[in-house]
Motif scaffolding. Structure first.
Motif, PDB file in Angstrom:
ATOM      1  N   THR A  21       6.937   1.709  -1.961  1.00 32.37           N
ATOM      2  CA  THR A  21       7.562   0.774  -1.052  1.00 32.37           C
ATOM      3  C   THR A  21       6.804   0.669   0.143  1.00 32.37           C
ATOM      4  N   GLU A  22       7.071  -0.126   1.103  1.00 35.26           N
ATOM      5  CA  GLU A  22       6.275  -0.433   2.457  1.00 35.26           C
ATOM      6  C   GLU A  22       6.289   0.801   3.365  1.00 35.26           C
ATOM      7  N   ASP A  23       7.452   1.515   3.295  1.00 35.20           N
ATOM      8  CA  ASP A  23       7.615   2.526   4.098  1.00 35.20           C
ATOM      9  C   ASP A  23       6.910   3.724   3.622  1.00 35.20           C
ATOM     10  N   GLU A  24       6.814   4.007   2.091  1.00 35.39           N
ATOM     11  CA  GLU A  24       5.853   4.978   1.454  1.00 35.39           C
ATOM     12  C   GLU A  24       4.534   4.789   1.718  1.00 35.39           C
ATOM     13  N   GLN A  25       4.134   3.368   1.714  1.00 38.00           N
ATOM     14  CA  GLN A  25       2.611   3.231   2.006  1.00 38.00           C
ATOM     15  C   GLN A  25       2.075   3.693   3.231  1.00 38.00           C
ATOM     16  N   ARG A  26       2.923   3.377   4.268  1.00 36.13           N
ATOM     17  CA  ARG A  26       2.842   4.091   5.603  1.00 36.13           C
ATOM     18  C   ARG A  26       2.312   5.495   5.616  1.00 36.13           C
ATOM     19  N   GLU A  27       2.674   6.422   4.612  1.00 39.37           N
ATOM     20  CA  GLU A  27       2.644   7.861   4.576  1.00 39.37           C
ATOM     21  C   GLU A  27       1.338   8.098   3.663  1.00 39.37           C
ATOM     22  N   LEU A  28       0.667   7.223   3.230  1.00 42.50           N
ATOM     23  CA  LEU A  28      -0.293   7.322   2.099  1.00 42.50           C
ATOM     24  C   LEU A  28      -1.545   6.826   2.710  1.00 42.50           C
ATOM     25  N   GLU A  29      -2.753   7.383   2.055  1.00 40.19           N
ATOM     26  CA  GLU A  29      -4.052   7.309   2.702  1.00 40.19           C
ATOM     27  C   GLU A  29      -4.761   5.957   2.115  1.00 40.19           C
ATOM     28  N   THR A  30      -4.675   5.914   0.664  1.00 40.98           N
ATOM     29  CA  THR A  30      -5.537   4.752   0.184  1.00 40.98           C
ATOM     30  C   THR A  30      -4.816   3.780  -0.597  1.00 40.98           C
ATOM     31  N   ILE A  31      -3.570   4.363  -1.289  1.00 38.97           N
ATOM     32  CA  ILE A  31      -2.813   3.411  -2.088  1.00 38.97           C
ATOM     33  C   ILE A  31      -2.098   2.547  -1.148  1.00 38.97           C
ATOM     34  N   ILE A  32      -2.471   1.494  -0.759  1.00 33.11           N
ATOM     35  CA  ILE A  32      -1.641   0.810   0.399  1.00 33.11           C
ATOM     36  C   ILE A  32      -2.136  -0.852   0.078  1.00 33.11           C
ATOM     37  N   SER A  33      -1.246  -1.838   0.568  1.00 35.99           N
ATOM     38  CA  SER A  33      -1.447  -3.168   0.284  1.00 35.99           C
ATOM     39  C   SER A  33      -2.380  -3.737   1.357  1.00 35.99           C
ATOM     40  N   LYS A  34      -2.546  -5.120   1.178  1.00 32.93           N
ATOM     41  CA  LYS A  34      -3.442  -5.683   2.167  1.00 32.93           C
ATOM     42  C   LYS A  34      -2.566  -5.870   3.517  1.00 32.93           C
ATOM     43  N   ALA A  35      -1.394  -6.128   3.290  1.00 30.83           N
ATOM     44  CA  ALA A  35      -0.631  -6.046   4.686  1.00 30.83           C
ATOM     45  C   ALA A  35      -0.528  -4.793   5.485  1.00 30.83           C
ATOM     46  N   GLU A  36      -0.569  -3.838   4.626  1.00 28.91           N
ATOM     47  CA  GLU A  36      -0.468  -2.391   5.397  1.00 28.91           C
ATOM     48  C   GLU A  36      -1.959  -2.120   5.974  1.00 28.91           C
ATOM     49  N   LYS A  37      -2.837  -2.518   5.263  1.00 30.18           N
ATOM     50  CA  LYS A  37      -4.177  -2.442   5.894  1.00 30.18           C
ATOM     51  C   LYS A  37      -4.182  -3.136   6.988  1.00 30.18           C
ATOM     52  N   ARG A  38      -3.857  -4.259   7.016  1.00 27.28           N
ATOM     53  CA  ARG A  38      -3.999  -5.205   8.317  1.00 27.28           C
ATOM     54  C   ARG A  38      -3.086  -4.759   9.186  1.00 27.28           C
ATOM     55  N   ARG A  39      -1.874  -4.026   8.963  1.00 28.26           N
ATOM     56  CA  ARG A  39      -1.185  -3.461  10.171  1.00 28.26           C
ATOM     57  C   ARG A  39      -1.859  -2.203  10.598  1.00 28.26           C
ATOM     58  N   ARG A  40      -2.585  -1.554   9.806  1.00 21.36           N
ATOM     59  CA  ARG A  40      -3.252  -0.271  10.348  1.00 21.36           C
ATOM     60  C   ARG A  40      -4.489  -0.604  11.145  1.00 21.36           C
ATOM     61  N   LYS A  41      -4.880  -1.858  10.871  1.00 24.69           N
ATOM     62  CA  LYS A  41      -6.304  -2.335  11.592  1.00 24.69           C
ATOM     63  C   LYS A  41      -5.754  -2.926  12.989  1.00 24.69           C
ATOM     64  N   THR A  42      -4.619  -3.589  12.864  1.00 30.27           N
ATOM     65  CA  THR A  42      -4.085  -4.246  14.241  1.00 30.27           C
ATOM     66  C   THR A  42      -3.908  -3.062  15.000  1.00 30.27           C
ATOM     67  N   ILE A  43      -3.072  -1.799  14.702  1.00 32.12           N
ATOM     68  CA  ILE A  43      -2.986  -0.810  15.586  1.00 32.12           C
ATOM     69  C   ILE A  43      -4.098  -0.045  16.092  1.00 32.12           C
ATOM     70  N   ALA A  44      -5.291  -0.043  15.021  1.00 33.15           N
ATOM     71  CA  ALA A  44      -6.548   0.578  15.465  1.00 33.15           C
ATOM     72  C   ALA A  44      -7.150  -0.170  16.600  1.00 33.15           C
ATOM     73  N   ASN A  45      -7.049  -1.814  16.461  1.00 34.26           N
ATOM     74  CA  ASN A  45      -7.869  -2.564  17.436  1.00 34.26           C
ATOM     75  C   ASN A  45      -6.986  -2.224  18.607  1.00 34.26           C
ATOM     76  N   ARG A  46      -5.812  -2.282  18.652  1.00 32.21           N
ATOM     77  CA  ARG A  46      -4.904  -2.244  19.820  1.00 32.21           C
ATOM     78  C   ARG A  46      -5.379  -0.938  20.780  1.00 32.21           C
ATOM     79  N   ASN A  47      -5.502   0.212  19.935  1.00 28.94           N
ATOM     80  CA  ASN A  47      -5.493   1.460  20.728  1.00 28.94           C
ATOM     81  C   ASN A  47      -7.242   1.423  21.196  1.00 28.94           C
ATOM     82  N   ALA A  48      -8.105   0.716  20.450  1.00 30.39           N
ATOM     83  CA  ALA A  48      -9.394   0.742  21.003  1.00 30.39           C
ATOM     84  C   ALA A  48      -9.380  -0.122  22.097  1.00 30.39           C
TER      85      ALA A  48
END
Length: 243
Positions: free
Chosen positions: A156-183
């Motif tokens: 699930t999407e919630d489970e993906q948020r707890e994983l390191e590498t087994i993630i969807s493109k959407a989760e990858k974009r979400r993490r990138k957005t957060i990283a860019n915002r923090n930067a």
């Protein structure tokens, strides 16, 4: 299940003992052959994949019915790749299986994952690798996409948020957005400090100029002082309060 013993090691302990932290990170490869750098990255990926499987079982409280065979299969394959020791990989896969709330029997684990070791051995077989590449694959062995892994394990999407590498493109974009915002926030904080320091320096310089103008033209009006200093009247008024 009769005859099944509970693993003495909790899932998190398995990760600590068997899966050292090898999370891929950006490193300079100057002086390091590209092939060695790539091998390190692949090695790190296999370790991260194993940690993700262990984490998934933990998130589900061991309830993996319907996904036990594929989870064990993946665990044995990635363990073979990571350890390069098929016997130890099988042993660890059997321990991984015991973390399920309803484990498979040892024989079921062996039967369901036998092809994983075969695929791992094929990775080191030049002929098998050549045939795989001719068929359009990246090489021998299993090269599974995240989308396929997510589908097979129904992650699930919630489970993906707890994983390191087994993630969807959407989760990858979400993490990138957060990283860019923090930067941006970090850059903004630095810019603000630099801005305030520059403003303080400018104000000090303006004060010195105003004192010199007042000494040279003691009877000058604020408008005249503003013209002399090349600043606004309101700025002169603010500076005079600091003199």
């Amino acid at each position: 299940m009769t005859g099944v013993q509970t693993c003495a090691l909790p899932i998190c302990q398995l990760q600590v003992d068997y899966l050292p932290e090898l999370t891929p990170r950006k490193t300079k490869t100057r002086g390091r052959p590209k092939k060695i750098a790539r091998l390190f990255t692949v090695h790190a990926l296999h370790a991260a994949r194993l940690r993700d499987l262990a984490k998934l079982v933990q998130l589900r409280g061991g309830r993996m019915t319907g996904y036990r065979e594929i989870a064990c299969f993946l665990y044995r394959y990635w363990s073979c790749c990571f350890l390069e020791d098929p016997e130890e990989a099988l042993r660890q896969t059997q321990e991984f299986n015991l973390e399920f709330s309803e484990p498979l029997s040892d024989q079921e684990v062996i039967r369901a994952t036998r092809s994983a070791e075969k695929a791992w051995k094929a990775k080191s077989d030049k002929e098998a690798d050549r045939i795989a590449r001719e068929k359009g694959y990246p090489g021998a062995g299993y090269n599974l996409s995240n989308d396929k892994l997510i589908e097979w394990l129904n992650i699930t999407e919630d489970e993906q948020r707890e994983l390191e590498t087994i993630i969807s493109k959407a989760e990858k974009r979400r993490r990138k957005t957060i990283a860019n915002r923090n930067a941006r926030r970090a850059a903004g904080a630095v810019s603000r400090e630099e801005y305030l320091a520059a403003q303080k320096k400018t104000t000090s310089a303006r004060l010195e100029q105003l004192r010199a103008a007042l000494a040279a033209y003691p009877g000058a009006t604020q408008r005249e002082l503003a013209k002399i200093l090349g600043i606004s009247v309101s700025r002169v008024n603010m500076l005079k309060k600091l003199v």
